[in-house]
Design a protein around this motif. Structure first.
Motif, PDB file in Angstrom:
ATOM      1  N   GLY A  61     -89.294 -44.950  41.603  1.00 48.92           N
ATOM      2  CA  GLY A  61     -90.294 -45.237  42.630  1.00 48.92           C
ATOM      3  C   GLY A  61     -90.188 -44.235  43.769  1.00 48.92           C
ATOM      4  O   GLY A  61     -91.196 -43.813  44.347  1.00 48.92           O
ATOM      5  N   LEU A  65     -93.183 -41.724  45.180  1.00 48.01           N
ATOM      6  CA  LEU A  65     -93.586 -41.500  46.575  1.00 48.01           C
ATOM      7  C   LEU A  65     -93.513 -40.016  46.919  1.00 48.01           C
ATOM      8  O   LEU A  65     -94.400 -39.471  47.580  1.00 48.01           O
ATOM      9  CB  LEU A  65     -92.678 -42.300  47.526  1.00 48.01           C
ATOM     10  N   PHE A  87     -87.872 -50.242  52.245  1.00 44.72           N
ATOM     11  CA  PHE A  87     -86.640 -49.825  51.590  1.00 44.72           C
ATOM     12  C   PHE A  87     -86.398 -48.376  52.007  1.00 44.72           C
ATOM     13  O   PHE A  87     -87.347 -47.650  52.308  1.00 44.72           O
ATOM     14  CB  PHE A  87     -86.796 -49.966  50.066  1.00 44.72           C
ATOM     15  N   VAL A 131     -96.207 -50.367  53.286  1.00 45.55           N
ATOM     16  CA  VAL A 131     -95.323 -50.825  52.206  1.00 45.55           C
ATOM     17  C   VAL A 131     -95.574 -52.320  52.012  1.00 45.55           C
ATOM     18  O   VAL A 131     -95.346 -53.119  52.922  1.00 45.55           O
ATOM     19  CB  VAL A 131     -93.840 -50.556  52.549  1.00 45.55           C
ATOM     20  N   MET A 133     -94.338 -55.194  51.231  1.00 49.12           N
ATOM     21  CA  MET A 133     -93.017 -55.772  50.985  1.00 49.12           C
ATOM     22  C   MET A 133     -93.090 -57.188  50.425  1.00 49.12           C
ATOM     23  O   MET A 133     -93.951 -57.984  50.799  1.00 49.12           O
ATOM     24  CB  MET A 133     -92.221 -55.800  52.298  1.00 49.12           C
ATOM     25  N   CYS A 159     -94.355 -50.816  45.457  1.00 46.14           N
ATOM     26  CA  CYS A 159     -93.173 -50.992  44.597  1.00 46.14           C
ATOM     27  C   CYS A 159     -92.738 -52.452  44.488  1.00 46.14           C
ATOM     28  O   CYS A 159     -92.185 -52.858  43.475  1.00 46.14           O
ATOM     29  CB  CYS A 159     -92.016 -50.149  45.121  1.00 46.14           C
ATOM     30  N   GLN A 160     -92.955 -53.238  45.550  1.00 46.71           N
ATOM     31  CA  GLN A 160     -92.515 -54.644  45.529  1.00 46.71           C
ATOM     32  C   GLN A 160     -93.667 -55.616  45.337  1.00 46.71           C
ATOM     33  O   GLN A 160     -93.501 -56.807  45.548  1.00 46.71           O
ATOM     34  CB  GLN A 160     -91.795 -54.991  46.835  1.00 46.71           C
ATOM     35  N   SER A 181     -92.451 -48.890  41.576  1.00 52.32           N
ATOM     36  CA  SER A 181     -91.102 -48.640  41.072  1.00 52.32           C
ATOM     37  C   SER A 181     -90.896 -49.500  39.836  1.00 52.32           C
ATOM     38  O   SER A 181     -91.321 -50.654  39.788  1.00 52.32           O
ATOM     39  CB  SER A 181     -90.066 -49.048  42.118  1.00 52.32           C
ATOM     40  N   ASP A 183     -87.669 -49.802  38.700  1.00 55.31           N
ATOM     41  CA  ASP A 183     -86.213 -49.883  38.622  1.00 55.31           C
ATOM     42  C   ASP A 183     -85.802 -51.266  38.113  1.00 55.31           C
ATOM     43  O   ASP A 183     -86.650 -52.133  37.865  1.00 55.31           O
ATOM     44  CB  ASP A 183     -85.540 -49.457  39.944  1.00 55.31           C
ATOM     45  N   LYS A 186     -87.146 -54.669  39.735  1.00 57.49           N
ATOM     46  CA  LYS A 186     -88.567 -54.856  40.030  1.00 57.49           C
ATOM     47  C   LYS A 186     -89.239 -55.733  38.959  1.00 57.49           C
ATOM     48  O   LYS A 186     -88.653 -56.000  37.907  1.00 57.49           O
ATOM     49  CB  LYS A 186     -89.247 -53.493  40.121  1.00 57.49           C
TER      50      LYS A 186
HETATM   51  C1  LIG Z   1     -87.644 -50.209  44.909  1.00 61.97           C
HETATM   52  C2  LIG Z   1     -88.449 -49.638  45.981  1.00 61.97           C
HETATM   53  C3  LIG Z   1     -88.690 -48.260  46.097  1.00 61.97           C
HETATM   54  C4  LIG Z   1     -88.002 -47.213  45.277  1.00 61.97           C
HETATM   55  O1  LIG Z   1     -87.961 -47.394  43.950  1.00 61.97           O
HETATM   56  P1  LIG Z   1     -86.776 -46.801  43.036  1.00 61.97           P
HETATM   57  O2  LIG Z   1     -87.426 -46.874  41.689  1.00 61.97           O
HETATM   58  O3  LIG Z   1     -85.593 -47.707  43.147  1.00 61.97           O
HETATM   59  O4  LIG Z   1     -86.531 -45.405  43.464  1.00 61.97           O
HETATM   60  C5  LIG Z   1     -89.554 -47.834  47.074  1.00 61.97           C
HETATM   61  N1  LIG Z   1     -90.115 -48.674  47.933  1.00 61.97           N
HETATM   62  C6  LIG Z   1     -89.892 -49.997  47.884  1.00 61.97           C
HETATM   63  C7  LIG Z   1     -90.576 -50.899  48.845  1.00 61.97           C
HETATM   64  C8  LIG Z   1     -89.029 -50.522  46.922  1.00 61.97           C
HETATM   65  O5  LIG Z   1     -88.769 -51.834  46.914  1.00 61.97           O
END
Ligand SMILES: *Cc1c(COP(=O)(O)O)cnc(C)c1O
Length: 396
Positions: A61, A65, A87, A131, A133, A159-160, A181, A183, A186
């Motif tokens: 993620g 970005l 984050f 973001v 969140m 990402c969230q 993301s 990861d 997630k």
């Molecule tokens: C997890 C996350 C990221 C980054 O993602 P990665 O895949 O872990 O690099 C970026 N922004 C937010 C809000 C996230 O929760």
């Protein structure tokens, strides 16, 4: 929230395809592939689900970005406005392209406050990065209007909040660029991975090149490709992409379960009138990844968080004291603890962040967010609700 709760035969089958032909990289080796192009397939699926023309998958993620910022021509000395609650990846990505992250207050949506954003704009501002969140979104309409007025790029960090929507559009697809993301914690996971979506042909064309050393991807001889601009390596491997394909197919099921579990908890908590809830902007639909509540004061929130732990309610977060998600604990950013030298422009720009964010402190000091899990049984959710009520009442 975590997609890993639903890891099974579907993921294994997709990975097995890759293991069977042994091509672990997304580009080249066509004769050996047996028709399997997992990263490409994941991109098609992601663009379709997010109703955008283009998608680019990358290694994380944070990488998504970074690539998005690079595609939008953001570089040395440019300012990008980002929230105090996010984050660390947000400012890492901005710094990685040579730009300056400018922290900005949040409001009761727990995301960027449009009024504070307006006040943070300078002649150097190039982009606004809301973001979304904990499963809910920023007031995108207001932010878009600001971007239009000042000719800025709107880059959504979704990402969230994958699977949520705003004004009928999937989160990430409303702005000029949107990032996800994949990861391990997630909602949709590749192990490690990320994706960006856009309706801009220009950005999409830059993205596939930038994330692969600037390769133009013309023809089928990598060694003979030209490099129209500088890039980097943010490629996603076929193994990770394979997992993501199976995971993304589960997204709508995940959303359904999260909404159900969230709703049971939220309805149960309604017997405690002191609890209020984060504001979801009009026309917004959450992904229900978290249930975020406000206690009447900072002291009560901190005590309630402790009481939740003591009552055996896991996975509730008091972000105000958290090392990863709130600006107060980002001393490496605020004190500019960089291994190598930062540019003088960045050093100067970062000083703007050495101020207080009282509105953010007021909201975050009162906030507790509880993760919504997929694996809970109905009995477990009801027991959880009872424990949460007991815990919170014990400190009021
Ligand atoms: C997890 C996350 C990221 C980054 O993602 P990665 O895949 O872990 O690099 C970026 N922004 C937010 C809000 C996230 O929760």
């Amino acid at each position: 929230m975590p997609g890993f709760e639903l890891f099974g035969a579907e993921e294994k089958k997709e990975v097995q395809d890759v293991l069977d032909n042994g091509v672990l990289m997304r580009y080249g080796f066509d004769p050996m592939r047996n028709g399997h192009y997992k990263a490409l397939e994941l991109e098609k699926d992601l663009a379709k689900r997010m109703q955008t023309q283009y998608a680019q998958v990358v290694s994380s993620g944070t990488a998504a970005l970074t690539v998005a910022l690079a595609c939008a021509e953001i570089g040395a000395g440019d300012e990008v406005i980002m929230p105090t609650f996010t984050f660390v990846a947000s400012f890492e990505a901005i710094l990685s392209v040579g730009a300056t992250p400018i922290l900005c207050d949040i409001d009761d949506t727990l995301t960027l406050d449009p009024k504070a954003v307006k006040a943070a704009i300078t002649s150097k501002t190039k982009a606004i990065m809301p973001v979304h969140m904990c499963g809910s979104m920023a007031d995108l309409k207001a932010l878009k209007a600001i971007c239009n007025q000042h000719n800025l790029v709107l880059l959504e960090d979704a990402c969230q909040a994958i699977g949520g929507s705003y004004d009928g559009k999937p989160l990430g697809s409303y702005g000029d660029l949107g990032c996800f993301s994949f990861d391990y914690v997630k909602m949709v996971t590749c192990g490690e991975g990320g994706g960006l979506i856009t309706n801009s042909e220009k950005y999409a064309d830059r993205a596939h090149k930038y994330q692969d050393h600037g390769h133009d991807h013309v023809g089928n001889d990598r060694g003979a490709e030209t490099h129209p601009f500088l890039g980097y390596n943010y490629r996603l491997s076929e193994l990770n992409a394979a997992v993501g394909i199976a995971q993304l197919r589960k997204l709508d099921h995940i959303l359904e379960v999260q909404e159900k579990n969230y709703t049971i908890l939220r309805n149960a908590l309604s017997v405690v009138p002191e609890i209020t809830y984060r504001r979801v902007p009009e026309t917004g639909v959450e992904s229900y990844a978290f249930l975020s509540i406000f206690l009447p004061t900072e002291d009560l929130a901190r005590n309630a968080h402790k009481a939740l732990g003591a009552h055996g309610v896991d996975a509730c977060f008091y972000w105000f004291d958290n090392n990863w998600h709130y600006y107060k604990k980002w001393e490496h950013l605020l004190e500019q603890k960089s291994l190598g030298k930062l540019s003088s422009e960045t050093k100067l720009g970062l000083q703007k962040n050495n101020t207080s964010f009282k509105a953010s402190d007021a909201w975050m000091g009162r906030t507790i967010s509880c993760l919504i899990k997929l694996s809970w049984t109905e009995t477990e959710i009801n027991e959880r609700a009872t424990k949460m009520i007991d815990a919170i009442k014990s400190v009021l």
